[in-house]
Design a protein around this motif. Structure first.
Motif, short mmCIF file in Angstrom:
data_model
loop_
_atom_site.label_atom_id
_atom_site.label_comp_id
_atom_site.label_asym_id
_atom_site.label_seq_id
_atom_site.Cartn_x
_atom_site.Cartn_y
_atom_site.Cartn_z
N VAL A 105 0.87 -1.86 0.26
CA VAL A 105 0.03 0.09 0.07
C VAL A 105 0.32 1.29 -0.10
O VAL A 105 0.71 2.33 -0.34
N TRP A 106 1.57 1.10 0.84
CA TRP A 106 2.83 2.30 1.33
C TRP A 106 3.63 2.81 -0.42
O TRP A 106 4.30 3.60 -0.23
N ASN A 107 3.76 1.50 -1.29
CA ASN A 107 4.12 1.82 -2.42
C ASN A 107 3.24 2.69 -3.04
O ASN A 107 4.29 2.87 -4.70
N ARG A 108 2.59 1.93 -3.34
CA ARG A 108 1.20 2.66 -4.72
C ARG A 108 0.91 4.27 -4.26
O ARG A 108 0.90 5.02 -3.05
N ALA A 109 1.16 5.04 -5.37
CA ALA A 109 1.08 5.99 -5.87
C ALA A 109 -0.41 7.31 -5.72
O ALA A 109 -0.80 5.94 -5.58
N GLY A 110 -0.35 8.24 -4.60
CA GLY A 110 -1.77 7.31 -3.44
C GLY A 110 -1.72 7.77 -2.35
O GLY A 110 -2.89 8.39 -2.33
N ASP A 113 -1.15 10.89 -0.18
CA ASP A 113 -2.52 12.09 -0.68
C ASP A 113 -3.64 11.55 0.45
O ASP A 113 -3.53 12.47 0.37
N GLU A 114 -3.74 10.21 -0.14
CA GLU A 114 -5.11 9.62 0.45
C GLU A 114 -4.71 10.14 1.87
O GLU A 114 -5.98 10.60 2.47
N MET A 115 -3.91 10.22 2.72
CA MET A 115 -4.01 10.26 4.06
C MET A 115 -4.02 11.48 4.41
O MET A 115 -4.67 12.01 5.29
N VAL A 116 -3.19 12.13 3.92
CA VAL A 116 -3.39 13.74 3.88
C VAL A 116 -4.26 14.34 3.48
O VAL A 116 -5.44 15.31 4.50
N THR A 144 5.18 9.63 10.84
CA THR A 144 5.79 10.88 10.00
C THR A 144 5.69 11.06 8.76
O THR A 144 5.55 11.93 8.41
N ALA A 145 5.74 9.81 7.99
CA ALA A 145 5.72 9.12 6.84
C ALA A 145 4.43 9.96 6.43
O ALA A 145 4.73 10.22 5.21
N PHE A 146 3.76 9.75 7.28
CA PHE A 146 2.13 10.22 6.70
C PHE A 146 1.94 12.05 7.24
O PHE A 146 1.36 12.98 6.56
#
Lengths: 243, 243
Positions: A105-110, A113-116, A144-146
């Motif tokens: 999931v983390w590797n998926r682009a977007g 942005d969805e979590m933001v 932090t990653a999100f």
């Protein structure tokens, strides 16, 4: 923006906990909010992002949230990250399943942005409910990653506790870029013997933070071994900027 | 061990300052001690080592000493380092003279041992005067270059604030070796953009500290730009362990 309360509020030692859901771009985002039984107005709010394989009710989150409310009159809220907690898809049973699926999931682009967007929608909804006081963010590792991209994108975030992350993983370039946009005071945590995040990747991300009002606290031990003393520092740091 | 008081004590806002000299191996060591007007017993004591080209009455030392006394009832003492302050030899007029001469002195074998002995003698003498409470050490830069070996050699030092130093300069090997002998809690400060001490040399020295009870705080800015917030952290850290 609509917030649906889940269940009844529960108050323990002056701290009221309540579950909620908000809708964001077709995603139903599950959250918890902690407020003081007799809140001041306007009530500051700290958004708490959990780490990988945890969820919105991880023990250290519950402890931090309750201390913010009880010691400082600061409300706190947490939401589940992608595929974590109440967003865990069917068929993912073990922690190993969760980790493997999360890497995908983390590797998926977007995903970031969805979590933001989820955080922004949650903040909009909560501010309608509890008022528009100052806002802080607290999140380590996956938090932090999100959360760093969220803090970079959201001017309402006026102070942030970040850490246990570096220019690392699929988000490395994005993290470096978003870090440069951070303008608020930051306390950044590092675990000196972190088995997941290389020291240079931490230095690189701390370096990249655009704010001059930043400090790095490093403690001995593994990724998950942030000492109680440092949780106390983060609480005091947030209170100093929000109250 | 004999301590000679110099001049009369001066009390300002409950803090009494008094000058002294102690003799150590033929060296006359000039110092200052700050105590509370109405001290508790036993009185804890923090020994403060100044940085290069400063002296025992540098403004930040005076400020820290007075805060320790007034806020926490902790006595404080400072002595001049080799060729600094009242130990400055004749003929050294400018700060450039002092720096050049200090490089020569620091390179001489035995300088660190002499300073360790000066501190031990000072501590012996002061404890006879103000009692045998707990002892801490505070010293950055040159105050770590000499203070870390002192803390390693002196079991009475039960907590230390160190930093702005690395495995660097003529003492590099000695510092690494002595660091391994440190067993007390340490708060280690780093300036993130230090123009004198390379980051790797700081990491290396922090790594080498033998105590598990250590934390590294890094702040943006040049060698001499430790922010007021961090001075506050060091004060709180010492008080937590000494009072």
């Amino acid at each position: 923006v609509k917030l649906d309360w889940l269940g009844e509020p529960v108050t323990t030692r002056r701290v009221t906990e309540r579950g909620f859901r908000v809708e964001c771009d077709g995603r139903s985002v599950p959250g918890l909010v902690w407020t003081h039984e007799a809140p001041r107005a306007p009530q500051p709010l700290v958004l708490i992002g959990h780490g990988g394989s945890q969820d919105k009710r991880a023990p250290h989150i519950l402890s931090l949230a309750r201390r913010l409310v009880r010691h400082h009159g600061i409300a706190a809220a947490a939401i589940d990250g992608p595929i974590h907690g109440d967003r865990r898809p069917e068929g993912i049973e073990t922690i190993e399943d969760l980790r493997a699926e999360f890497r995908r999931v983390w590797n998926r682009a977007g995903t970031t942005d969805e979590m933001v967007a989820d955080w922004k929608t949650t903040l909009d909804a909560l501010q309608k409910e509890i008022g528009g006081g100052r806002v802080g963010y607290w999140g380590l590792s996956m938090g932090t990653a999100f959360g760093l991209p969220f803090a970079a994108a959201e001017p309402r975030v006026s102070v942030a506790v970040l850490g246990l992350m570096g220019t690392f993983g699929p988000s490395a370039e994005r993290l470096r870029r978003d870090a440069a946009r951070i303008r608020c005071p930051v306390l950044f945590l590092q675990q000196w013997n972190d088995e997941l995040i290389p020291r240079e990747a931490v230095s690189d991300l701390f370096d990249a933070l655009g704010t001059g009002d930043k400090r790095l606290h490093a403690n001995p031990g593994a990724h998950a071994a942030v000492p109680p003393e440092e949780f106390g520092s983060t609480e005091a740091f947030l209170a100093r900027h929000l109250v």
